[in-house]
Enzyme design. Sequence first.
Site, PDB file in Angstrom:
ATOM      1  N   GLY A   1       0.780  -1.234   0.000  1.00 10.27           N
ATOM      2  CA  GLY A   1       0.000   0.000   0.000  1.00 10.27           C
ATOM      3  C   GLY A   1       0.811   1.284   0.000  1.00 10.27           C
ATOM      4  CB  ILE A   2       0.270   4.438   1.934  1.00  4.24           C
ATOM      5  CG1 ILE A   2      -1.164   4.672   1.425  1.00  4.24           C
ATOM      6  CG2 ILE A   2       0.988   5.766   2.159  1.00  4.24           C
ATOM      7  CD1 ILE A   2      -2.112   5.296   2.449  1.00  4.24           C
TER       8      ILE A   2
ATOM      9  CG  ASP B   1       4.933  -5.848  16.161  1.00  2.27           C
ATOM     10  OD1 ASP B   1       4.334  -4.802  15.835  1.00  2.27           O
ATOM     11  OD2 ASP B   1       4.460  -6.679  16.952  1.00  2.27           O
ATOM     12  CB  ALA B   2       5.296  -0.529  13.821  1.00  2.00           C
TER      13      ALA B   2
ATOM     14  CG  ASN C   1       2.801   3.540   5.867  1.00  2.00           C
ATOM     15  OD1 ASN C   1       1.800   4.102   5.431  1.00  2.00           O
ATOM     16  ND2 ASN C   1       3.056   2.248   5.628  1.00  2.00           N
TER      17      ASN C   1
ATOM     18  CE1 TYR D   1      -6.648   2.955  10.552  1.00  2.00           C
ATOM     19  CE2 TYR D   1      -8.335   4.611  10.190  1.00  2.00           C
ATOM     20  CZ  TYR D   1      -7.144   4.017   9.817  1.00  2.00           C
ATOM     21  OH  TYR D   1      -6.449   4.481   8.729  1.00  2.00           O
TER      22      TYR D   1
ATOM     23  CE  LYS E   1      -4.072   5.376  11.196  1.00  2.00           C
ATOM     24  NZ  LYS E   1      -2.639   5.308  10.852  1.00  2.00           N
TER      25      LYS E   1
ATOM     26  CB  THR F   1      -3.893   0.194   0.662  1.00  2.00           C
ATOM     27  OG1 THR F   1      -4.874   0.340   1.706  1.00  2.00           O
ATOM     28  CG2 THR F   1      -3.448   1.560   0.200  1.00  2.00           C
TER      29      THR F   1
HETATM   30  N1  LIG Z   1      -5.912   2.994   2.710  1.00  2.00           N
HETATM   31  C1  LIG Z   1      -6.546   4.025   3.205  1.00  2.00           C
HETATM   32  O1  LIG Z   1      -7.628   4.410   2.720  1.00  2.00           O
HETATM   33  C2  LIG Z   1      -5.966   4.790   4.360  1.00  2.00           C
HETATM   34  C3  LIG Z   1      -6.579   5.992   4.751  1.00  2.00           C
HETATM   35  C4  LIG Z   1      -6.043   6.693   5.830  1.00  2.00           C
HETATM   36  C5  LIG Z   1      -4.915   6.234   6.477  1.00  2.00           C
HETATM   37  N2  LIG Z   1      -4.348   5.056   6.071  1.00  2.00           N
HETATM   38  C6  LIG Z   1      -3.158   4.604   6.790  1.00  2.00           C
HETATM   39  O2  LIG Z   1      -2.121   4.327   5.886  1.00  2.00           O
HETATM   40  C7  LIG Z   1      -1.177   3.463   6.514  1.00  2.00           C
HETATM   41  C8  LIG Z   1      -0.786   2.361   5.544  1.00  2.00           C
HETATM   42  O3  LIG Z   1      -1.901   1.513   5.326  1.00  2.00           O
HETATM   43  P1  LIG Z   1      -2.341   1.013   3.877  1.00  2.00           P
HETATM   44  O4  LIG Z   1      -3.673   1.588   3.615  1.00  2.00           O
HETATM   45  O5  LIG Z   1      -1.243   1.231   2.903  1.00  2.00           O
HETATM   46  O6  LIG Z   1      -2.613  -0.535   4.180  1.00  2.00           O
HETATM   47  P2  LIG Z   1      -1.831  -1.878   3.779  1.00  2.00           P
HETATM   48  O7  LIG Z   1      -2.530  -2.943   4.540  1.00  2.00           O
HETATM   49  O8  LIG Z   1      -1.747  -2.016   2.297  1.00  2.00           O
HETATM   50  O9  LIG Z   1      -0.363  -1.654   4.351  1.00  2.00           O
HETATM   51  C9  LIG Z   1      -0.092  -1.654   5.733  1.00  2.00           C
HETATM   52  C10 LIG Z   1       1.250  -2.336   5.956  1.00  2.00           C
HETATM   53  O10 LIG Z   1       1.551  -2.240   7.355  1.00  2.00           O
HETATM   54  C11 LIG Z   1       2.041  -3.498   7.774  1.00  2.00           C
HETATM   55  N3  LIG Z   1       1.820  -3.676   9.199  1.00  2.00           N
HETATM   56  C12 LIG Z   1       0.662  -3.949   9.851  1.00  2.00           C
HETATM   57  N4  LIG Z   1       0.888  -4.081  11.165  1.00  2.00           N
HETATM   58  C13 LIG Z   1       2.213  -3.881  11.347  1.00  2.00           C
HETATM   59  C14 LIG Z   1       3.057  -3.888  12.475  1.00  2.00           C
HETATM   60  N5  LIG Z   1       2.593  -4.148  13.704  1.00  2.00           N
HETATM   61  N6  LIG Z   1       4.368  -3.631  12.303  1.00  2.00           N
HETATM   62  C15 LIG Z   1       4.866  -3.391  11.073  1.00  2.00           C
HETATM   63  N7  LIG Z   1       4.128  -3.398   9.962  1.00  2.00           N
HETATM   64  C16 LIG Z   1       2.810  -3.625  10.104  1.00  2.00           C
HETATM   65  C17 LIG Z   1       1.285  -4.522   6.956  1.00  2.00           C
HETATM   66  O11 LIG Z   1       1.933  -5.785   6.916  1.00  2.00           O
HETATM   67  C18 LIG Z   1       1.223  -3.832   5.602  1.00  2.00           C
HETATM   68  O12 LIG Z   1       2.341  -4.150   4.797  1.00  2.00           O
HETATM   69  C19 LIG Z   1      -1.850   2.955   7.793  1.00  2.00           C
HETATM   70  O13 LIG Z   1      -1.338   3.672   8.909  1.00  2.00           O
HETATM   71  C20 LIG Z   1      -3.301   3.317   7.561  1.00  2.00           C
HETATM   72  O14 LIG Z   1      -4.010   3.459   8.759  1.00  2.00           O
HETATM   73  C21 LIG Z   1      -4.837   4.340   5.031  1.00  2.00           C
END
Ligand SMILES: NC(=O)c1ccc[n+]([C@@H]2O[C@H](COP(=O)([O-])OP(=O)(O)OC[C@H]3O[C@@H](n4cnc5c(N)ncnc54)[C@H](O)[C@@H]3O)[C@@H](O)[C@H]2O)c1
Length: 259
Positions: A20-21, A63-64, A90, A154, A158, A191
């Site tokens: 993802g991001i 693990d973050a 992230n 969540y 945030k 994502t």
């Molecule tokens: N996708 C959206 O619409 C959206 C909107 C707002 C905020 N976000 C935020 O963006 C960030 C990235 O999420 P995304 O949407 O790309 O999702 P994603 O699921 O594609 O990616 C998240 C990544 O974080 C990793 N992860 C999860 N728990 C973890 C941990 N304990 N330690 C290390 N890595 C860990 C996962 O394995 C994954 O690779 C997150 O903080 C999410 O809350 C996403």
Amino acid sequence: MAQAERLKGKVALVTGAASGIGRATARRFADEGAIVVGTDIAVPASSEAASIVGTAGTFLPQDAASEADWSRIENEIRGRFGRLDILFNNAGTSGPADPETCTLAEWRRVMAVNLDGVFLGCRTGIALMKEKGGAIVNVSSCAAYGGFPLSVHYGASKTAVRQFTKSVALHCAAKGYGIRCNSIHPGPTMTGLMKASIARAPSEAEGRARWMAQTPIGRFAEPEEMAALVAWLVSDEATYVTGAEFVSDGGMTAGMGAG
Ligand SMILES: NC(=O)c1ccc[n+]([C@@H]2O[C@H](COP(=O)([O-])OP(=O)(O)OC[C@H]3O[C@@H](n4cnc5c(N)ncnc54)[C@H](O)[C@@H]3O)[C@@H](O)[C@H]2O)c1
């Protein structure tokens, strides 16, 4: 379009870089010349990892939410590079949870990853950056701007990230560390997390429609659109920007509370 030299030689840490991001941002940093350390709880296979962090980069398990893992990553970066220039906090997680049925274990896990992870990340980042300065970006969400009744943990996590980011920025400014700290607030971005959210709806069409009903621009963001914002924020084009919040949400928050 990536700007090839903008992050040249900068050491950048990206958490949650496997998907993802985080993945798109790690790639973008590498494309702009950074030496990228990507971490994730789920480390991809080596060829896949190399396609994310580039040939100069490295991918490590983390693990973050784990203080011990942050210590290990800090030692690794100090040993290899002696400093950190960029930190993208992230890694994040979510899930369905209303205020009646959310278990304490679910609440604590989301808080641990999304909030403890950002706290530990910032503490580590400050330790690695305070000699020479740097830029931290924390991922918050549009969920920080209103109620989020289907994922209460969540939304709370945030919202706290948004506020904590400003405290970090003010602390670092007061200390004269030259460390900037900002938050980004993505809207619905396609994502892994978003796909999981859509999959919880009775049908995919309904899941998508629920999100689009709140998204004036009428489409999901691509992760690369968030990466472009983060790359600017951590670059020397944004040297006066700290303690600020950056919404990239297709107009979602502009419409909140509208009649
Ligand atoms: N996708 C959206 O619409 C959206 C909107 C707002 C905020 N976000 C935020 O963006 C960030 C990235 O999420 P995304 O949407 O790309 O999702 P994603 O699921 O594609 O990616 C998240 C990544 O974080 C990793 N992860 C999860 N728990 C973890 C941990 N304990 N330690 C290390 N890595 C860990 C996962 O394995 C994954 O690779 C997150 O903080 C999410 O809350 C996403």
